[in-house]
Design an enzyme around this catalytic site. Structure first.
Site, PDB file in Angstrom:
ATOM      1  CG  ASP A  98      -2.264   0.453   1.045  1.00 17.21           C
ATOM      2  OD1 ASP A  98      -2.417   1.522   0.456  1.00 17.21           O
ATOM      3  OD2 ASP A  98      -3.198  -0.232   1.488  1.00 17.21           O
ATOM      4  CG  ASP A 199      -4.630   5.600   0.845  1.00 19.39           C
ATOM      5  OD1 ASP A 199      -5.446   4.695   1.089  1.00 19.39           O
ATOM      6  OD2 ASP A 199      -4.632   6.698   1.452  1.00 19.39           O
ATOM      7  CD  GLU A 260      -9.008   4.242  -1.481  1.00 13.88           C
ATOM      8  OE1 GLU A 260      -9.927   4.039  -0.685  1.00 13.88           O
ATOM      9  OE2 GLU A 260      -8.016   4.958  -1.176  1.00 13.88           O
ATOM     10  CG  HIS A 322      -8.918  -1.497   4.621  1.00 15.80           C
ATOM     11  ND1 HIS A 322      -8.799  -1.492   3.239  1.00 15.80           N
ATOM     12  CD2 HIS A 322      -8.477  -0.290   5.035  1.00 15.80           C
ATOM     13  CE1 HIS A 322      -8.305  -0.331   2.854  1.00 15.80           C
ATOM     14  NE2 HIS A 322      -8.099   0.417   3.925  1.00 15.80           N
ATOM     15  CG  ASP A 323     -11.414   1.791   3.648  1.00 14.70           C
ATOM     16  OD1 ASP A 323     -10.921   1.856   4.787  1.00 14.70           O
ATOM     17  OD2 ASP A 323     -10.817   2.152   2.624  1.00 14.70           O
TER      18      ASP A 323
HETATM   19  C1  GLC Z   1      -8.077   5.113   1.963  1.00 14.73           C
HETATM   20  C2  GLC Z   1      -7.902   3.913   2.846  1.00 14.73           C
HETATM   21  C3  GLC Z   1      -8.512   4.203   4.166  1.00 14.73           C
HETATM   22  C4  GLC Z   1      -7.816   5.403   4.773  1.00 14.73           C
HETATM   23  C5  GLC Z   1      -7.828   6.589   3.834  1.00 14.73           C
HETATM   24  C6  GLC Z   1      -6.845   7.640   4.264  1.00 14.73           C
HETATM   25  O1  GLC Z   1      -9.413   5.359   1.666  1.00 14.73           O
HETATM   26  O2  GLC Z   1      -8.439   2.769   2.222  1.00 14.73           O
HETATM   27  O3  GLC Z   1      -8.452   3.096   5.032  1.00 14.73           O
HETATM   28  O4  GLC Z   1      -8.450   5.746   5.972  1.00 14.73           O
HETATM   29  O5  GLC Z   1      -7.462   6.231   2.528  1.00 14.73           O
HETATM   30  O6  GLC Z   1      -5.539   7.222   4.027  1.00 14.73           O
END
Ligand code: GLC
Length: 530
Positions: A98, A199, A260, A322-323
């Protein structure tokens, strides 16, 4: 010409805090992951993506990095990482990290220096603006609630944080910042990692003029959901820097980049970030948000994805991460919980596109019920009870039926789900009908089928709107997938042109037989035939 490995790969996401604890502190670690590589290999996936393992104060559990070149001591050290990488590669498993470079932790030395004065060498490494205490520079909102601006007493200025206030946003307009972040990427590529999950990759640049985001309705109260957040994401400069990043990563050979893309524009936007020269993959999150469990809603996502991506970019599909709440719970009707999950897993693993499995999905892990006193997630802590946060999908992996589910020897950082008695890897390994063995069989089938991995997707019309059916076609191989989304037994007419019918090779209820022009299906039955 051989296809890129990531097109036919299945990628398994590990949330390291919750996977396996080997040093008895109630938190998962790298040695724990290494100890489970055989399990992962036997499952039949090709790559693991690790949520952040770098040094971090853990305000957002690793998504707030204070040193990009160190492993957080909670997870172990660099030797543990090297060992994990070596052991994974020995098993022919790729390792994806990540990469969180939209923001750092406020404890990162860069930010500490940046906030120390208005004139230090890193003064411009973050997004600072003048203003008066109490008068926000504009209406930009944090994803974790409230304003994205935080007043700093020392500089007597505001800094921007699109997440927690302990996660200041980096200033990508500063060439030194960009150079330093590219160095971080190079460091891990040189170490031999197989790629990155970037991310919030579409947030790197914000509007240079700091224009207000337009409100959706009359409501202008500072809350993320009240605005079209167009000036804090998808700025044109971001795509340019992504192209440079991709060029760098391509120069290393066969690695993968996954973005993402945080958007409410959906599939068109995922495509935008994966056009030639940009990222290899972007998560397609649309399954997570379908309004209703039905053949129609899922089919619409797939057909639109096919139409947009065509052969210009490679699609991907995600059921959970995980979100977001565990998909088995989200789509449960209270009766056919496992049946619905198996149906969706069959769909996920037979579509054209790279599928992602979030750890625990393969044993049917449910959403944990976390009481307020046990909440850990900053999002939940800020927005309770309106939003419960993301702890429910981060509960410890259930390895066996022992007190802490084989995850740890002590009380873990989040409570173990009470269903560990039957939802655990050990017991499911022995049960031929378990969720785990279902995933294993399906993954094995996929591994040996070019049609499933790379074949074209062809939609099939049936006489029943609750049935989603399609073909995957590669050279002269044709695989037929039929999914019954209803709680009723149905007789489906498939309007097939094949003379000799299809032989059933896999299914949730039956795994042999011949399909001619029609088939009878049990509630939530899935069938694969060739
Ligand atoms: C992304 C991650 C999340 C995190 C956010 C800030 O959305 O998946 O878990 O809180 O970024 O880094």
């Amino acid at each position: 010409m051989s296809e890129k490995w990531w097109k036919s790969a299945v990628i398994y996401q590990i949330y390291p805090r919750s996977f396996k604890d080997t040093n008895g502190d109630g938190i998962g670690d790298l040695k724990g992951i290494t100890s489970k590589l055989d399990y992962i290999k036997e499952l039949g996936v090709n790559a693991i993506w690790l949520s952040p393992i770098y040094k971090s104060p853990m305000k957002d559990f690793g998504y707030d990095i204070s040193d990009y070149y160190e492993i957080d001591p909670i997870f172990g050290n660099m030797e543990d990482f090297d060992e994990l990488l070596e052991q994974a590669h020995k098993r022919d498993l790729k390792v994806i990290l990540d990469m969180v470079i939209n923001h750092t932790s406020d404890q990162h030395p860069w930010f500490k220096e940046s906030r120390s004065s208005r004139t230090n060498p890193k003064a411009d490494w973050y997004i600072w603006v003048d203003g008066e205490k109490g008068t926000l520079p504009n209406n930009w909102c944090s994803y974790f609630g409230g304003s994205a601006w935080e007043w700093d007493e020392n500089r007597k200025q505001y800094y921007l944080h699109l997440f927690a206030k302990e996660q200041p946003d980096l200033n990508w307009r500063n060439p030194e910042v960009k150079r330093e972040l590219f160095n971080v990427v190079k460091f891990w590529l040189d170490k031999g990692v197989d790629g990155f999950r970037f991310d919030v990759v579409n947030l790197f640049f914000k509007d240079a003029k700091l224009r207000n985001n337009p409100p959706k309705k009359k409501k202008t109260e500072i809350d993320f959901e009240n605005f079209y957040n167009v000036f804090t994401r998808d700025r044109p400069e971001t795509l340019l820097v992504i192209e440079e990043l991709q060029e760098l990563i391509d120069s290393y050979g066969d690695r993968v980049t996954i973005g993402e893309v945080a958007t409410d524009l959906g599939i068109i936007q995922y495509f935008e970030y994966t056009k030639p020269g940009r990222l290899n993959l972007a998560f397609n999150f649309e399954f997570k948000d379908v309004p209703k469990f039905s053949a129609k809603t899922f089919k619409e996502v797939v057909e639109f994805t096919e139409k947009i991506f065509e052969d210009a970019a490679w699609p991907s599909y995600v059921l959970g991460n995980h979100d977001s709440p565990r998909f088995i719970s989200r789509f449960s009707d209270g009766v056919f919980e496992e049946e619905r999950a198996k149906l969706l897993a069959t769909m996920l693993l037979t579509l054209r596109g790279t599928p992602f499995i979030y750890m625990g999905e393969e044993i049917g892990m449910r959403e944990g019920n976390i009481p307020f006193e046990k909440l850990q997630d900053p999002l939940g802590l800020n927005l309770w009870p309106k939003r419960k946060g993301r702890d429910g999908c981060r509960t410890p992996m259930q390895w066996d039926n022992s007190k802490y589910a084989g995850f740890s020897t002590v009380d873990p950082w989040l409570p173990v789900n009470p269903d560990k008695e039957f939802v655990n890897a050990e017991i499911q390994e022995k049960d031929p009908d378990s969720m785990l063995n279902f995933y294993k069989k399906l993954l094995a089938l996929r591994k040996n089928s070019n049609a499933l991995k790379l074949g074209d997707y062809i939609s099939i019309r049936t006489n029943n709107s609750e049935v989603f059916a399609y073909l995957r076609v590669f050279n002269n191989k044709r695989i037929l997938v039929i999914l019954n989304f209803s709680a009723e037994s149905v007789k489906v007419n498939l309007n097939l042109s094949e003379k000799n019918g299809f032989n059933i090779i896999f299914g949730t209820h039956k795994d042999s037989g011949v399909i001619n022009s029609f088939i009878e299906l049990e509630p939530f039955e899935a069938v694969l035939a060739e």
